[in-house]
Design an enzyme around this catalytic site. Structure first.
Site, short mmCIF file in Angstrom:
data_model
loop_
_atom_site.label_atom_id
_atom_site.label_comp_id
_atom_site.label_asym_id
_atom_site.label_seq_id
_atom_site.Cartn_x
_atom_site.Cartn_y
_atom_site.Cartn_z
N GLU A 38 1.03 -0.87 -0.29
CA GLU A 38 -0.25 -0.26 0.78
C GLU A 38 1.10 1.25 -0.28
O GLU A 38 0.62 2.68 -0.63
CB GLU A 38 -0.50 0.03 1.53
CG GLU A 38 -2.00 -1.21 1.20
CD GLU A 38 -1.21 -2.29 1.86
OE1 GLU A 38 -0.36 -2.73 2.00
OE2 GLU A 38 -2.39 -2.97 2.71
N CYS A 96 -0.65 1.05 7.48
CA CYS A 96 -1.27 1.56 6.00
C CYS A 96 -1.91 1.79 6.51
O CYS A 96 -2.73 2.67 5.26
CB CYS A 96 -1.17 0.10 5.42
SG CYS A 96 0.72 -0.63 4.68
N1 THU Z 1 2.73 -6.12 3.86
C1 THU Z 1 1.72 -5.25 3.15
O1 THU Z 1 3.06 -5.21 1.55
N2 THU Z 1 0.70 -5.15 3.32
C2 THU Z 1 -0.05 -5.56 4.55
O2 THU Z 1 -1.34 -4.38 4.29
C3 THU Z 1 0.58 -6.00 5.74
C4 THU Z 1 1.66 -7.25 5.05
C5 THU Z 1 3.32 -6.84 3.72
C6 THU Z 1 4.38 -6.87 4.90
C7 THU Z 1 5.55 -8.01 4.80
O3 THU Z 1 6.27 -7.61 3.31
C8 THU Z 1 4.75 -9.46 4.29
O4 THU Z 1 2.93 -8.38 3.88
C9 THU Z 1 4.41 -9.75 5.82
O5 THU Z 1 3.98 -9.04 6.81
#
Ligand code: THU
Length: 142
Positions: A56, A90
């Site tokens: 995000e 996020c």
């Molecule tokens: N992650 C995201 O990209 N967005 C989210 O809203 C939740 C978590 C990613 C962060 C990390 O690279 C992976 O997911 C595991 O937490």
């Protein structure tokens, strides 16, 4: 809804580019801004774990670089069958560029979709209006 299909397709394409060798949890996000354009991002992890960034956050950065500043819809798609809701940080990042009516769309990977309004995912949020100079000036005047 064709617009939404397009948004989820963009989120999926972004997820396919995710760099997530540590969590093995690729995430893609795609948002439609007020200008009508789609901006996408994927998570980009790092060997120094906290340095990684969320999908995000990177979609928002792409929007800002393009000169847009208002999110109308954002779709987030993670790995597996469970829908992924944006993490707390996020939610705050999205809120900065959202209205209460901004929709956050999720998919369970089997085609079942749902959405939440911004105000439901981050109620009573702290935001730009809290830092508006006139508001603070009025309240801080002795
Ligand atoms: N992650 C995201 O990209 N967005 C989210 O809203 C939740 C978590 C990613 C962060 C990390 O690279 C992976 O997911 C595991 O937490």
């Amino acid at each position: 809804m064709r617009d939404l299909d397009e948004l989820f397709e963009a989120a999926k394409a972004a997820r396919a580019r995710a760099y997530a060798p540590y969590s093995n949890f690729p995430v893609g996000a795609a948002l439609r801004s007020a200008g009508g354009a789609i901006h996408a991002g994927c998570n980009v992890e790092n060997a120094a774990y906290p340095t990684g960034s969320c999908a995000e956050a990177n979609a928002i950065a792409a929007m800002v670089i393009a000169g847009d500043s208002r999110i109308i819809d954002i779709a987030v798609i993670g790995a597996g069958a469970e829908p992924v809701t944006p993490c707390g940080a996020c939610r705050q990042r999205i809120h900065e560029f959202a209205t209460a009516e901004t929709r956050i769309h999720l998919s369970d990977g089997r085609g079942v979709r749902k959405f939440y309004f911004m105000a439901d995912l981050l109620p009573h949020a702290f935001g730009p209006e809290n830092l508006a100079p006139d508001r603070n000036a009025a309240e801080n005047t002795p």
